[in-house]
Write a protein that holds these residues in place. Structure first.
Motif, short mmCIF file in Angstrom:
data_model
loop_
_atom_site.label_atom_id
_atom_site.label_comp_id
_atom_site.label_asym_id
_atom_site.label_seq_id
_atom_site.Cartn_x
_atom_site.Cartn_y
_atom_site.Cartn_z
N ARG A 221 0.83 -1.21 0.00
CA ARG A 221 0.00 0.00 0.00
C ARG A 221 0.86 1.26 0.00
O ARG A 221 0.57 2.23 -0.71
CB ARG A 221 -0.92 -0.03 1.22
CG ARG A 221 -2.02 1.01 1.23
CD ARG A 221 -2.99 0.73 2.35
NE ARG A 221 -4.19 1.53 2.26
CZ ARG A 221 -5.32 1.25 2.92
NH1 ARG A 221 -5.36 0.18 3.70
NH2 ARG A 221 -6.38 2.02 2.79
N ILE A 222 1.93 1.23 0.79
CA ILE A 222 2.83 2.39 0.86
C ILE A 222 3.52 2.63 -0.47
O ILE A 222 3.60 3.77 -0.95
CB ILE A 222 3.88 2.18 1.98
CG1 ILE A 222 3.21 2.23 3.36
CG2 ILE A 222 4.98 3.22 1.88
CD1 ILE A 222 4.12 1.80 4.49
N VAL A 223 4.03 1.56 -1.08
CA VAL A 223 4.73 1.68 -2.37
C VAL A 223 3.79 2.24 -3.43
O VAL A 223 4.15 3.16 -4.20
CB VAL A 223 5.29 0.32 -2.81
CG1 VAL A 223 5.94 0.45 -4.20
CG2 VAL A 223 6.31 -0.19 -1.81
N ALA A 224 2.57 1.71 -3.49
CA ALA A 224 1.62 2.18 -4.49
C ALA A 224 1.18 3.62 -4.21
O ALA A 224 1.06 4.43 -5.13
CB ALA A 224 0.40 1.25 -4.50
N ASP A 225 0.96 3.92 -2.95
CA ASP A 225 0.54 5.29 -2.59
C ASP A 225 1.59 6.30 -3.01
O ASP A 225 1.26 7.40 -3.49
CB ASP A 225 0.29 5.36 -1.08
CG ASP A 225 -0.37 6.66 -0.67
OD1 ASP A 225 -1.55 6.87 -1.03
OD2 ASP A 225 0.28 7.47 0.02
#
Length: 300
Positions: free
Chosen positions: A227-231
């Motif tokens: 989620r962090i990488v995509a965000d």
């Protein structure tokens, strides 16, 4: 007769949501000396127990591992065969799982850990010459008489996923989140980037890996980091569509897409139902059919 015949299998990948169709070829490879129709021969009355080792993280990833297991279930229903399986939590457990299945009586091992199983299979195939090994998603170090491998051209399905992403992108920037920086993931990336640039030569295509941010945790079962990488891609690189190739970590990618009111592309199986409304399509790898092909080749 217990055998493995070398064939080429063409799998049709139905890609969800937008009826995108990808062609993925699975091919079994053996030692060159056996030729295109080489076989694994055994006593015709031999009763074989199959063993499946899924990738790290185990079942419930709603992607690659579940796909392999479903292939064995379908084969069991089709042939009435027996199989046992192991779902290792990490790389070390993955290596041990192969031999544990052998000690439980498995005579044909499907090694679903890809690159993680290449070296262990090479060692165990020499130690247990009467056991047959099929490496899934990677080449063998050496194609011994009891070793084969099955590879998929996921780059072809990914090409179409990239083309669709480029067609729908409003920001002229798309991305891909992989679990690990390994050749099989690179194959997804090469196809995805080529497909996007075939449609829009000037489009920006970004890539990042879950393992880079948390190397101590299974990169295919780390939804928070996914989620962090995509965000970060959505917010800082102006990406509006992300292709997830990170197994269970892809749930984080989908949630980030929902948070940012953007889109994501699923992988391996139809993932549209996981976070409805944000999955543009899914590149279905169809390795479950590949498993059935392997079993059919051995039992035929």
């Amino acid at each position: 007769m217990f055998r493995f015949t070398i064939k080429i299998l063409l799998l049709i990948c139905i890609v969800a949501s937008f009826s995108l169709v990808g062609l993925v070829s699975c091919k079994a490879q053996k030692s060159a000396g056996k030729g295109a129709q080489g076989t694994f021969d055994e006593n015709p009355e031999f009763s074989i127990l199959f063993g499946l080792v899924v990738g790290i993280g185990g079942l419930g990833d709603r992607a690659y591992n579940d796909m392999l297991y479903n292939g064995m279930i379908n084969s069991k229903l089709k042939y009435g065969l027996d199989f046992i399986y192991a779902e290792p939590e990490d790389e070390e457990a993955s290596e041990k799982a192969l031999e544990e299945l052998i000690l439980k009586g498995a005579k044909c091992i499907l090694a679903g850990g890809g690159w993680l199983h290449v070296d262990p299979v090479d060692e165990l195939a020499r130690k247990y010459p009467d056991v047959y090994f099929v490496i899934l998603d990677d080449f063998a170090n050496e194609y011994l008489p009891n070793v084969a491998s099955v590879l998929c051209k996921q780059n072809e399905g990914s090409f179409l996923a990239g083309a669709l992403a480029a067609l729908h992108s409003k920001t002229n920037a798309i991305g891909m989140v992989g679990g690990v920086d390994q050749p099989v993931i690179h194959d997804f990336w090469v196809g995805y980037e080529a497909g996007a640039k075939a449609v829009k030569p000037n489009i920006k295509v970004h890539i990042d890996y879950v393992e880079k941010y948390d190397p101590e945790t299974n990169p295919f079962e780390n939804s928070p980091v996914g989620r962090i990488v995509a965000d970060n891609m959505f917010r800082n690189q102006n990406v509006d569509i992300i292709y997830q190739v990170a197994g269970g970590s892809g749930i984080g990618v989908f949630n980030a897409a929902k948070d940012n009111e953007r889109y994501a592309i699923g992988v391996d199986i139809d993932q549209d139902h996981l976070v409805p409304g944000v999955i543009l399509t899914s590149m279905i790898k169809k390795f479950d059919i590949g498993i059935e092909f392997i079993v059919d080749s051995i039992l035929a």
